[in-house]
Design a protein around this motif. Structure first.
Motif, short mmCIF file in Angstrom:
data_model
loop_
_atom_site.label_atom_id
_atom_site.label_comp_id
_atom_site.label_asym_id
_atom_site.label_seq_id
_atom_site.Cartn_x
_atom_site.Cartn_y
_atom_site.Cartn_z
N THR A 55 -18.60 -36.60 7.02
CA THR A 55 -19.72 -37.42 7.47
C THR A 55 -20.85 -36.57 8.05
O THR A 55 -21.98 -37.03 8.15
N ILE A 94 -15.20 -41.93 2.79
CA ILE A 94 -15.16 -43.16 1.99
C ILE A 94 -13.75 -43.75 2.08
O ILE A 94 -12.78 -43.04 2.31
N ARG A 116 -20.88 -38.29 1.75
CA ARG A 116 -20.09 -39.30 1.05
C ARG A 116 -20.54 -39.52 -0.38
O ARG A 116 -19.82 -40.08 -1.21
#
Lengths: 121, 475
Positions: free
Chosen positions: B421, B110, B430
């Motif tokens: 991820t 993020i 995330r």
């Protein structure tokens, strides 16, 4: 200031006034540096720092420190203090840094202290 | 509604929409977001409202790397470690979220901007502001302006005791807070995609189950990893641990005190010892961190400046005076927390010894790398250069090879269930959901992939509020 130092400054100053233009630019710069060195207060403090610097960086004893300090000087240094201030700022930018008793000093200020020490020795 | 585990009948099942385990900063901030919700929430906490040495001893474990106070750095009671924190808060910097090629395993999935609205909510909860220089324009200190390589970063003192939020839960009809109850096992369905239930035990021997649609672990970075690792079986590495990442990448903020002293040539750093409200730090600009390929760090001046007292400091002051640089030098000891480079060998694992509830104890192997010291040394060199080049001051630098040999931490446990991820690089995605599961989430600084140099609580709160929004939207 010690009497001997006072007389030296007086002599050099008179020489400077009485014989303008006689000395070469290099000699004038050297003269200005000498007068700066002689004008310094608390010489014992500076000398101790210079002594420590020379013990940590003994190769500096082999150098003509005054010539090193004036190596990139203009032909006529108008103000020695300003010149040295610029020079020590440049030292920090180019990592010309010496560590003395863990204090990170510019080479220029350390060399000034070394010259004070050598002059007192 | 407030209950205690020892009054819940053994063998019973508590049902909720969301079950949260751990009532520290993360769990409480998350649960508070549901006070006015129509979702039923179960909040389970090991501790009581006051410290209890037996409960606290459940934190006992072993250290095999750098020495670390496993129990002393945490507080196992309602409110969690906010019961023992100093209360310093700051946002991570935008660069802390970036993938930095020079820092292995760096990069959050993020972006800083995604977290800003939640930082604002977290700051509101703590009655803090955004920590910008504008917000402190009237404060009695001068931001650094002499060098573009340096900046002033402001931290704020907000030692909020989350124990104060207890009454919110006592009054709530939607949230069932159960104290003195310890989560000891996660139970998965046959295909291991979902958590079916969680076993909870009390020190009195009561055992009951929690069943919910979604489960949130907010136990702290050591305990989150401990619980996930303890779900392993002989032929299965445990929840979220398909790639052997749970427990790895343990990070702290190594602190160095008495390793650096600043001699300021003028009064510009007066006020940097802070007040009860703020605490400015000297830091490298983000651009400098990038171009010099350095980890983040902060340089605090914890006490007011004083006239040089030791002989060498006096000599340095004499030089400065001789060069016309200083008329009134002041010396400051410097405190330095640094960002630790994520290191897979720095890890939490399980010990063969078990606690009184039968849970395997943790073994912590906190390890720094030589690159951590290299980064710090170059950072200090930049400070020396900039302060020197602009005639601002000099540093006495006592950093040496041994300086990070046995570092002190900041009681900031981070990284053991890192956000990534993909499962090959982390434990949660995330949205803080554990890879390989569809209803298990993790909160707290265990999800930090990198630590920056900011104290973690504000980011912990922001992430908790962000997950609450996510789960409300996807109820």
């Amino acid at each position: 200031m010690k009497r001997r130092n006072f007389l030296s400054v007086l002599f050099l100053s008179l020489l400077h006034i009485l014989l303008p233009g006689c000395a070469s630019p290099r000699a004038r710069n050297l003269d200005a540096l000498n007068r700066f060195l002689l004008s310094l207060d608390k010489r014992k403090q500076l000398s101790l720092l210079g002594e420590k610097y020379l013990s940590l960086y003994p190769e500096e004893r082999e150098r003509n420190l005054k010539a090193v300090l004036l190596s990139e000087a203009p032909t006529n240094i108008p103000n020695m203090t300003s010149y040295l201030q610029d020079r020590l700022a440049q030292d920090f930018r180019t990592r010309e840094i010496a560590q003395v008793s863990r204090w990170e000093l510019s080479r220029t200020e350390a060399r000034i202290c070394a010259l004070v020490h050598l002059s007192e020795a | 509604m407030l209950e205690f585990g020892d009054t819940i009948p053994s063998g019973s099942t508590l049902h909720a929409d969301i079950a949260v385990f751990g009532a520290g900063a993360a769990g409480i901030a998350f649960a508070r977001e549901f006070l006015d919700s129509n979702q039923k929430l179960l909040l389970v906490e090991s501790g009581d409202r006051v410290p209890d040495s037996t409960i606290q001893s459940l934190y006992d474990g072993k250290t095999i790397g750098s020495p670390y106070p496993l129990s002393g750095s945490r507080s196992r009671q309602f409110g969690g470690s906010t019961n023992c924190w100093a209360g310093l808060v700051a946002r991570l910097d935008p660069i802390d979220f970036e993938k930095r090629n020079y820092i292995p395993h760096s990069g959050w999935p993020i972006h800083y901007d995604e977290l800003v609205p939640f930082y604002e909510r977290a700051e509101s909860l703590l009655q803090a502001n955004d920590g910008s220089l504008d917000a402190f324009s009237d404060a009695p200190f001068s931001p650094i302006t002499f060098s573009e390589k340096l900046r002033t970063k402001i931290y704020q003192w907000r030692p909020k005791r989350f124990l104060d939020f207890l009454s919110d839960f006592e009054r709530s009809r939607q949230i069932r807070l159960v104290l003195r109850s310890n989560v000891v096992a996660l139970h998965l369905n046959g295909d291991k995609w979902s958590i079916d239930s969680v076993t909870v035990k009390t020190l009195d021997g009561n055992t009951f189950r929690a069943v919910a649609n979604r489960y949130v672990l907010a136990l702290g970075a050591l305990e989150n990893a401990r619980l996930l690792l303890s779900s392993a079986t002989e032929d299965w590495p445990g929840v979220g641990n398909e790639y052997d990442i749970v427990g790895r990448f343990f990070m702290e903020h190594p602190h160095l005190d008495n390793q650096l002293q600043l001699m300021s040539f003028d009064g510009r750093f007066q006020g940097y010892s802070g007040s009860s409200d703020f605490y400015p730090a000297i830091a490298l600009s983000e651009e400098t961190l990038r171009t010099e390929r350095l980890c983040n760090s902060a340089f605090f001046l914890p006490v007011s400046g004083s006239a040089p007292s030791d002989p060498w400091a006096k000599r340095v002051q004499t030089i400065a005076t001789s060069f016309g640089l200083s008329s009134g030098a002041e010396c400051f000891p410097v405190g330095i927390p640094i960002e630790q480079i994520p290191n897979p060998e720095s890890r939490v694992s399980l010990d063969s010894e078990r606690d009184i509830l039968g849970m395997p104890m943790v073994t912590l192997n906190w390890q720094l790398t030589p690159e951590d010291l290299t980064s710090l040394q170059r950072t200090v060199e930049i400070l020396v250069q900039e302060f020197g080049a602009f005639h601002v001051g000099r540093f006495q630098n006592s950093l040496k090879q041994r300086s990070l040999k046995n570092p002190l931490g900041g009681n900031h446990h981070m990284g053991t269930t890192r956000m990534a991820t993909r499962p090959q690089e982390g434990v949660v995605d995330r949205d803080c959901k554990v890879f390989g599961t569809d209803n298990l989430y993790v909160l707290g600084s265990s999800v930090f992939p990198t630590s920056g140099a900011a104290n973690p609580t504000l980011t912990i709160l922001a992430l908790a509020m962000r997950l609450a929004d996510h789960l409300r939207k996807n109820a």
